[in-house]
Design a protein around this motif. Structure first.
Motif, PDB file in Angstrom:
ATOM      1  N   VAL A 415       4.097  -1.851  -4.382  1.00  0.00           N
ATOM      2  CA  VAL A 415       5.177  -1.375  -3.508  1.00  0.00           C
ATOM      3  C   VAL A 415       4.584  -0.727  -2.265  1.00  0.00           C
ATOM      4  N   GLN A 416       3.563   0.078  -2.468  1.00  0.00           N
ATOM      5  CA  GLN A 416       2.884   0.747  -1.367  1.00  0.00           C
ATOM      6  C   GLN A 416       2.195  -0.278  -0.458  1.00  0.00           C
ATOM      7  N   PHE A 417       1.506  -1.231  -1.067  1.00  0.00           N
ATOM      8  CA  PHE A 417       0.743  -2.239  -0.329  1.00  0.00           C
ATOM      9  C   PHE A 417       1.654  -3.081   0.555  1.00  0.00           C
ATOM     10  N   ARG A 418       2.854  -3.399   0.062  1.00  0.00           N
ATOM     11  CA  ARG A 418       3.771  -4.275   0.798  1.00  0.00           C
ATOM     12  C   ARG A 418       4.735  -3.499   1.697  1.00  0.00           C
ATOM     13  N   SER A 419       4.657  -2.181   1.677  1.00  0.00           N
ATOM     14  CA  SER A 419       5.582  -1.403   2.501  1.00  0.00           C
ATOM     15  C   SER A 419       5.200  -1.523   3.975  1.00  0.00           C
ATOM     16  N   GLY A 420       6.154  -1.239   4.832  1.00  0.00           N
ATOM     17  CA  GLY A 420       5.917  -1.355   6.264  1.00  0.00           C
ATOM     18  C   GLY A 420       4.880  -0.360   6.763  1.00  0.00           C
ATOM     19  N   HIS A 421       4.031  -0.803   7.685  1.00  0.00           N
ATOM     20  CA  HIS A 421       3.044   0.058   8.349  1.00  0.00           C
ATOM     21  C   HIS A 421       2.013   0.645   7.382  1.00  0.00           C
ATOM     22  N   PHE A 422       1.722  -0.061   6.290  1.00  0.00           N
ATOM     23  CA  PHE A 422       0.750   0.457   5.322  1.00  0.00           C
ATOM     24  C   PHE A 422      -0.621   0.640   5.972  1.00  0.00           C
ATOM     25  N   ILE A 423      -1.085  -0.367   6.692  1.00  0.00           N
ATOM     26  CA  ILE A 423      -2.405  -0.290   7.316  1.00  0.00           C
ATOM     27  C   ILE A 423      -2.453   0.857   8.323  1.00  0.00           C
ATOM     28  N   GLN A 424      -1.390   1.019   9.098  1.00  0.00           N
ATOM     29  CA  GLN A 424      -1.339   2.099  10.084  1.00  0.00           C
ATOM     30  C   GLN A 424      -1.375   3.464   9.405  1.00  0.00           C
ATOM     31  N   ASP A 454      -0.651 -15.335   1.439  1.00  0.00           N
ATOM     32  CA  ASP A 454      -1.178 -15.239   2.807  1.00  0.00           C
ATOM     33  C   ASP A 454      -1.059 -13.812   3.348  1.00  0.00           C
ATOM     34  N   PHE A 455       0.067 -13.164   3.082  1.00  0.00           N
ATOM     35  CA  PHE A 455       0.258 -11.781   3.508  1.00  0.00           C
ATOM     36  C   PHE A 455      -0.744 -10.862   2.815  1.00  0.00           C
ATOM     37  N   VAL A 456      -0.953 -11.087   1.518  1.00  0.00           N
ATOM     38  CA  VAL A 456      -1.892 -10.258   0.753  1.00  0.00           C
ATOM     39  C   VAL A 456      -3.297 -10.355   1.343  1.00  0.00           C
TER      40      VAL A 456
END
Length: 563
Positions: A415-424, A454-456
């Motif tokens: 859930v955390q990994f796919r949430s918006g702006h995780f990398i930021q 692909d997203f992963v």
């Protein structure tokens, strides 16, 4: 020229019979499939005139692409043996590309001094299929709403009960009943009541995942079957209650009849069960009905579970969910570290593990609160907190000679990994704390791979560009295939404790562990085994080539104050 007038007349009669029959397509073909005979019924059934088929083959005209190989083999066999294959029901091809269902029979005619010809006799089944479909509809579907009826959903439940789904074994059956529906029939008439039922059916259809999972049982009762709700009974109960609440709130919206607004009030009974299950579908329906009766008797609770224990579990999950909202602000969370060692049992790193001590609930197990946090979305803020605390720990260690070379592994929820702006958010925490990202490792679970690989891959590559290494946790227990594994930018494979615990069970656990370790080493990945509790397990894994280890043998998770 024949000298037998009777035979000539008989042949002419059969030729006329073949040519004029309207219900049976008769075609003749040479060994190469080219057409030699095409009667009028063939034109009506397949759309080609006799002149259009000249110079064409059976395969060009009426055989669908997916049947070409099998058909060519069957034709070759018939000509070779001078014997027809058994008659069969086939789906052939019309000139316009549509499917033509036929019952096809064949015969091979081989006469002296003449070429062998294969004849196909096809009976058109289109009208029969339409009639069969109507019978099927009347037998299995409700005529008013078009939904499956009681008979079909019982068959659907029975089928699902026989099948194992290890990833999602918990299922639910909801029965929805509209309170005081008879008052609409009595005051406005049955035609208006029918409109309300059709409207209810449309509302409920948005909550089904397949067409045969929603049914009208009769009058104002509907059944919604959820064959795969969750992986645990508690999670299944929570999800079923959430859905039931949504349905009740949606049906509360007024329906305007004869210029007056009518508010529908619904009661819902829920039965939960595991798959596979020895109970009959009738028994499950009975359980849900009992729960429905309890809900209808209740003045406050319009949603009731058949199993009283499930109600208690739902209430407990709700209490945990509400308490989680304040866990960070109230400083109830703590970071525990568990050591990771190399083959010489030297300390090399730690895994950060989240712990929660609530003033009323006491110590809450991660197995209980993590799934709830993921379901509610609070895992995102909790995950950020764990990462931030780990980074501050690394900064403090950088000035301590004993720990300056240590790294920390942090678990990242899907859930955390796919949430918006995780990398930021990760970049922001690194900037805020000043931690060295090369001392961080993110542990990701296999169930990330279930959707949008692909997203992963893109997310993982972004993390590695920040300097963070990636570990695949629980490998071998989830969704990752070898094809996915070769695409993932990994640094480490983690052997799940399931394989470590089963090292001595009929050699199967040992074989799987050895396979994972060899795979990781062949891919130039670090390999760490978790859940190592005995010296025997440690030595066995080390002999297999495992490089790093984690488990109670080397140390339990320890909170900072005791570290």
């Amino acid at each position: 020229m024949t000298n037998n007038p009777d035979k000539t007349i008989s042949e002419a009669r059969f030729q006329r019979l073949f040519a004029d029959t309207q219900s049976m397509s008769i075609q003749g073909y040479r060994v190469d499939g080219s057409v030699v005979y095409w009667n009028a019924a063939s034109e009506r059934i397949y759309g080609y005139s006799a002149s259009e088929v000249q110079g064409k083959t059976l395969y060009d005209l009426i055989i669908p692409q997916e049947m070409l190989g099998d058909t060519k083999r069957a034709v070759a066999l018939m000509f070779a043996n001078k014997q027809a294959v058994p008659s069969a029901r086939l789906n052939l091809k019309h000139k316009n590309g549509s499917t033509v269902p036929v019952y096809s029979s064949h015969t091979v005619v081989s006469l002296p001094n003449d070429e062998t010809i294969m004849f196909c006799m096809d009976a058109d089944l289109r009208e029969l299929e339409v009639a069969e479909a109507e019978v099927q509809r009347l037998y299995y579907y409700d005529s008013l709403t078009g939904l499956p009826n009681r008979r079909l959903i019982l068959e659907r439940i029975a089928s699902a009960m026989r099948h194992v789904n290890s990833d999602c074994p918990c299922a639910a059956l909801l029965i929805v009943d509209v309170d005081s529906f008879h008052s609409i029939n009595d005051s406005l008439g049955y035609s208006h009541g029918d409109k309300v039922l059709i409207n209810i059916a449309k509302v409920l259809q948005q909550y089904r995942s397949a067409t045969d999972e929603l049914a009208r049982l009769g009058k104002d009762e509907f059944a919604l079957f959820l064959p795969c709700v969750a992986s645990s009974p508690g999670a299944a109960a929570a999800e079923a209650e959430r859905l039931a609440t949504t349905i009740i709130n949606t049906l509360k919206m007024s329906v305007v009849l004869e210029g007056k607004a009518h508010h529908l009030m619904a009661c819902i009974g829920i039965a939960l069960f595991d798959r596979p299950n020895h109970l009959s579908s009738e028994e499950l329906l009975r359980q849900a009905n009992i729960a429905l009766k309890m809900a209808k008797r209740s003045k406050k609770n319009k949603i009731r579970f058949f199993d009283k224990k499930m109600e208690l579990m739902v209430k407990e999950r709700l209490k945990i969910s509400q308490a989680l909202n304040c866990a960070i602000q109230n400083n109830e969370l703590a970071l525990a570290l568990q050591p990771q060692v190399n083959a010489q049992r030297e300390l090399v790193s730690f895994e950060a593990l989240l712990r929660w001590q609530h003033p009323e609930l006491g110590v809450v197990s991660p197995l209980d609160f993590i799934p709830i946090a993921e379901a509610t979305g609070s895992i995102i803020s909790m995950g950020d907190w764990v990462l931030e605390q780990s980074c501050y720990r690394l900064v403090r260690w950088s000035s301590q000679k004993t720990y300056e070379d240590m790294s920390i592994s942090v678990n990242v929820s899907p859930v955390q990994f796919r949430s918006g702006h995780f990398i930021q958010r990760v970049q922001s925490i690194l900037d805020k704390t000043g931690a060295n990202p090369r001392k961080l490792r993110f542990e990701l679970t296999e169930n990330l791979m279930v959707d949008d690989i692909d997203f992963v891959v893109k997310q993982m590559e972004s993390l590695r560009r920040l300097g963070i290494s990636i570990s695949l946790d629980d490998f071998g227990t989830g969704y990752a295939s070898l094809a996915y594994l070769t695409r993932l930018p990994l640094d480490e494979l983690k052997v799940d404790r399931v394989f470590v615990n089963n090292l001595n069970e009929k050699k199967q656990g040992a074989l799987l562990a050895q396979t994972i370790i060899s795979l990781g080493r062949n891919m130039n990945l670090m390999v760490i085994a978790e859940g190592v509790e005995t010296q025997e397990q440690f030595e066995r894994l080390r002999s297999m080539g495992c490089e790093y280890f984690q488990g109670y043998l080397f140390g339990k998770p320890t909170i900072e104050s005791d570290f």
